[in-house]
Design an enzyme around this catalytic site. Structure first.
Site, PDB file in Angstrom:
ATOM      1  N   GLU A  76      38.593   7.628   7.251  1.00  0.00           N
ATOM      2  CA  GLU A  76      38.283   8.848   7.113  1.00  0.00           C
ATOM      3  C   GLU A  76      38.961   9.431   8.317  1.00  0.00           C
ATOM      4  OE1 GLU A  76      34.041  10.764   7.619  1.00  0.00           O
ATOM      5  OE2 GLU A  76      33.820   8.716   7.038  1.00  0.00           O
ATOM      6  N   ARG A  88      34.015  -7.469   9.892  1.00  0.00           N
ATOM      7  CA  ARG A  88      34.829  -6.677  10.760  1.00  0.00           C
ATOM      8  C   ARG A  88      35.507  -7.389  11.736  1.00  0.00           C
ATOM      9  NH1 ARG A  88      32.535  -1.745   9.997  1.00  0.00           N
ATOM     10  NH2 ARG A  88      33.405  -0.877  12.267  1.00  0.00           N
ATOM     11  N   LYS A 110      33.147   3.933  16.674  1.00  0.00           N
ATOM     12  CA  LYS A 110      33.845   5.341  17.097  1.00  0.00           C
ATOM     13  C   LYS A 110      32.925   6.251  17.720  1.00  0.00           C
ATOM     14  CE  LYS A 110      35.966   6.367  12.730  1.00  0.00           C
ATOM     15  NZ  LYS A 110      35.935   6.837  11.385  1.00  0.00           N
TER      16      LYS A 110
HETATM   17  P1  ATP Z   1      32.746   4.464  11.664  1.00  0.00           P
HETATM   18  O1  ATP Z   1      33.039   3.948  12.924  1.00  0.00           O
HETATM   19  O2  ATP Z   1      32.468   5.564  11.396  1.00  0.00           O
HETATM   20  O3  ATP Z   1      31.890   3.196  10.806  1.00  0.00           O
HETATM   21  P2  ATP Z   1      35.020   3.291  10.489  1.00  0.00           P
HETATM   22  O4  ATP Z   1      35.498   2.576  11.649  1.00  0.00           O
HETATM   23  O5  ATP Z   1      34.388   2.444   9.395  1.00  0.00           O
HETATM   24  O6  ATP Z   1      34.118   4.165  10.808  1.00  0.00           O
HETATM   25  P3  ATP Z   1      36.873   4.381   8.482  1.00  0.00           P
HETATM   26  O7  ATP Z   1      38.006   5.439   8.698  1.00  0.00           O
HETATM   27  O8  ATP Z   1      35.626   4.493   7.527  1.00  0.00           O
HETATM   28  O9  ATP Z   1      36.147   4.257   9.861  1.00  0.00           O
HETATM   29  O10 ATP Z   1      37.465   3.070   8.210  1.00  0.00           O
HETATM   30  C1  ATP Z   1      38.612   2.610   7.406  1.00  0.00           C
HETATM   31  C2  ATP Z   1      38.675   1.262   7.220  1.00  0.00           C
HETATM   32  O11 ATP Z   1      38.714   0.530   8.345  1.00  0.00           O
HETATM   33  C3  ATP Z   1      37.422   0.865   6.374  1.00  0.00           C
HETATM   34  O12 ATP Z   1      37.839   0.315   5.104  1.00  0.00           O
HETATM   35  C4  ATP Z   1      36.812   0.103   7.293  1.00  0.00           C
HETATM   36  O13 ATP Z   1      35.868  -0.796   6.628  1.00  0.00           O
HETATM   37  C5  ATP Z   1      37.983  -0.598   7.942  1.00  0.00           C
HETATM   38  N1  ATP Z   1      37.420  -1.095   9.621  1.00  0.00           N
HETATM   39  C6  ATP Z   1      36.645  -0.015  10.170  1.00  0.00           C
HETATM   40  N2  ATP Z   1      36.233  -0.528  11.289  1.00  0.00           N
HETATM   41  C7  ATP Z   1      36.794  -2.133  11.121  1.00  0.00           C
HETATM   42  C8  ATP Z   1      36.614  -3.383  12.197  1.00  0.00           C
HETATM   43  N3  ATP Z   1      36.299  -3.300  13.204  1.00  0.00           N
HETATM   44  N4  ATP Z   1      37.370  -4.499  11.590  1.00  0.00           N
HETATM   45  C9  ATP Z   1      37.814  -4.509  10.255  1.00  0.00           C
HETATM   46  N5  ATP Z   1      38.074  -3.361   9.471  1.00  0.00           N
HETATM   47  C10 ATP Z   1      37.532  -2.151   9.914  1.00  0.00           C
HETATM   48 MG    MG Z   2      33.407   4.101   7.977  1.00  0.00          MG
END
Ligand code: ATP
Ligand code: MG
Length: 599
Positions: free
Chosen positions: A61, A296, A306
């Site tokens: 996003e 994650r 975030k």
């Molecule tokens: P938020 O902090 O709002 O949850 P987000 O970190 O999930 O946001 P996105 O832009 O939705 O941000 O993430 C893009 C992709 O990165 C998604 O497929 C998400 O699953 C993956 N992602 C985000 N954080 C992690 C993490 N800590 N480890 C592995 N993958 C991640």
């Molecule tokens: Mg997200």
């Protein structure tokens, strides 16, 4: 074949690879067609067989900067596509009108490139924006209404919340659940035409208000939001919910394996329900994408949420998103971390469904391993102390030959000027040596690396008793690389730069941003009512700025050029603050063993 020095980056087996391999062996996706661009079933049916064996995607996003966790996801998705003759799409999940900005889009593109990943293959460029699918999404929503799979609910948000039930109690049907197809269609058209205010109606999937999985209790799929979207402007005043939009985006793009983090596990039944309904209606090509969840990345000494990252920046605990201490990819790049190091780290930690907290040392070790292999050596004195060679003529200089990379003789040598006055590290002299100290103290001999053996004769002090210069004499027959250089045996070895030639440079020594492994987490012995704030765990010494004396060649370092400063660690010429002929350096990571062994 890998060279003996090259870190092993053999792709480890993991459960996702196993799924992909099994699908390929079964020919599950072999008959899919590809329109050459995202599309509905009919578009793809008109195209050739999909040249991609699998399709994965990274769907950020664009509402923030990417962090280390995203790197894991990027490397996983692009890595799978690469390993299995597939494609990985970069898709901006920009269906939420309020939060997205071009600045984030640009930085995400840069970060993915920086990690060495590409969404281009031959003539295919798989860079997509989910907001380009709004027409299809609205059409699909209308199809669900027409097939009796969706209805417009006009309950208040509060009523809806209450009637949703709980984990132990089933939900209650909305009084609007029985609306006719015509009435629903009318209302949804009215929603699209801007006839209603935000929150007055919502479109919901019609599934089962008593489903044990709350996500199947008639989830919302379209809401009214009178907001301007960065891509579609004011064209829409209804926007799809994420859980409706995401599976559709995957299906339109022919994604075979839709990989996400574990918190979406409970959404999978709706993901499947929705795509199944749309495929039944002939709108989507089969086989449908499969959602697969993995755990994650969580790292010690780091926050990856975030919200917390935004707080660090907005409250100025760091100097912006690209502060080298930030666990963002812009920060990592500026810090001097290497993309290859991220790959090695990602391979090592692997992919699983188990939540785990990875030790930051693993991350740093991966960086060290890669940098040890890739980075040329240079000499820097971080805590300069003058060394005066009393029997070396003033005004005389000679060149010493220095190897650029001990593991790579093919990278050749350079010269460093040697003269009567040198800079050495303050810690390399002790007037009264502690036990085991082998470098300079009165009466001791040590080697000036690449130069001569010297014997320490004493030191000068200021009025406070602080040592301001060390004196020595050199042994003329001991120059490194000349015959007989080894005739005198010494145990200490130190680095130096010529005082007349040194480049005084600003250096930023970075350390962990947080002082504890789990910032903000409760600790053993905490009173039950105590709530900790992650900001209280900031490391007050995470950044130190010094002026160091560098060997003259470092003046020419280009921005982002990285070196191992012997005995100190890996340093990069800062990409923002360096000027031509005046680079500023950031310490990416220390050498594992600094002082004790290096002498
Ligand atoms: P938020 O902090 O709002 O949850 P987000 O970190 O999930 O946001 P996105 O832009 O939705 O941000 O993430 C893009 C992709 O990165 C998604 O497929 C998400 O699953 C993956 N992602 C985000 N954080 C992690 C993490 N800590 N480890 C592995 N993958 C991640
Ligand atoms: Mg997200």
């Amino acid at each position: 074949m890998s060279s003996p020095n090259k870190p092993e980056v053999a792709p480890a087996a993991n459960f996702i690879r196993n799924i992909v391999e099994a699908d390929l062996a079964a020919g599950k996706h072999a008959q899919r067609r590809w329109a050459g661009h995202p599309g509905i079933a009919a578009d793809h049916a008109a195209g050739p067989l999909d040249p991609a064996k699998i399709r994965t995607r990274f769907p950020p996003e664009p509402n923030g900067y990417l962090h280390f966790g995203h790197a894991k996801s990027i490397l996983l998705n692009f890595g799978l596509a690469e390993a299995f003759a597939g494609r990985c799409h970069l898709r901006f999940d920009d269906t939420n009108p309020e939060k997205e900005e071009q600045e984030y889009v640009d930085s995400i593109i840069d970060a993915v490139h920086w990690l060495g990943c590409s969404w281009e293959k031959g003539s295919e460029s798989n860079l997509y924006y989910a907001s380009n699918y709004f027409d299809w999404m609205a059409r699909f929503a209308e199809y669900l209404i027409s097939a009796g799979h969706a209805y417009v609910d006009s309950q208040s948000a509060e009523e809806m919340r209450v009637n949703r039930g709980t984990l132990t109690q089933p939900g209650k049907d909305s009084p609007f659940r029985g609306r006719s197809v015509e009435e629903n269609m009318d209302l949804f058209k009215g929603m699209q035409a801007g006839e209603f205010a935000d929150g007055t109606h919502i479109l919901r999937a019609k599934i089962d208000m008593s489903a044990p999985n709350i996500n199947l209790r008639d989830p919302a799929i379209y809401r009214i939001r009178h907001a301007t979207h960065h891509n579609t402007g004011d064209k829409w005043c209804v926007y799809p919910m994420y859980t409706f939009a995401h599976p559709i985006e995957d299906a339109l793009e022919n994604i075979t394996h839709s990989i996400c983090t574990l918190e979406f596990e409970d959404q999978r039944p709706f993901y499947d329900w929705l795509l199944e309904r749309l495929a039944e209606g002939g709108l989507l090509q089969r086989p449908l994408p499969q959602q697969i969840e993995f755990s994650r990345l969580n790292l010690t000494y780091v926050v990856l949420s975030k919200r917390k990252l935004i707080q660090l920046v907005e409250e100025k605990h760091v100097d912006g998103w690209d502060d080298p201490r930030m666990p963002t990819l812009v920060g990592a790049r500026r810090r001097g971390y290497s993309a290859e190091g991220f790959r090695l780290f990602a391979e090592r930690i692997g992919v699983s469904k188990n939540d785990s907290l990875i030790d930051y040392v693993l991350f740093e070790d991966a960086m060290r391993e890669v940098m040890n292999e890739s980075d040329q050596r240079r000499v820097a004195v971080l805590d300069p102390l003058k060394l005066i060679i009393d029997n070396y003529p003033a005004g005389q200089f000679e060149d010493c030959s220095v190897t650029n990379h001990p593991l790579h003789p093919e990278l050749g040598t350079r010269t460093m000027p040697f003269g009567r006055e040198l800079w050495i590290e303050g810690e390399d002299f002790q007037e009264v040596p502690e036990k085991g100290f082998r470098r300079l103290f009165p009466g001791n001999k040590a080697r000036l690396k690449y130069g001569y053996i010297v014997e320490c004769t004493g030191c000068d002090k200021d009025e406070n008793g602080k040592v301001i210069a060390v004196h020595c004499t050199y042994l003329p027959d001991t120059k490194s690389g000349t015959p007989g250089a080894d005739s005198v045996k010494v145990k200490g070895n130190l680095h130096w730069v010529s005082a007349a030639h040194a480049y005084p440079a600003e250096i930023r020594l970075f350390d962990r941003l947080f002082a504890v492994p789990a910032p903000g987490a409760r600790r053993e012995g905490d009173a039950p009512e105590l709530e900790r704030d992650f900001l209280d765990d900031l490391n007050p010494a995470s950044k130190t700025v010094i002026t160091a004396m560098l060997e003259p060649s470092l003046k020419d370092a280009r921005a982002e050029e990285r070196f191992q400063f012997e005995r100190h660690g890996y340093f990069v010429a800062d990409r923002v603050d360096s000027r031509d002929g005046q680079p500023v350096f950031n310490r990416a990571v220390t050498l594992k063993d600094s002082w004790g062994k290096a002498g």
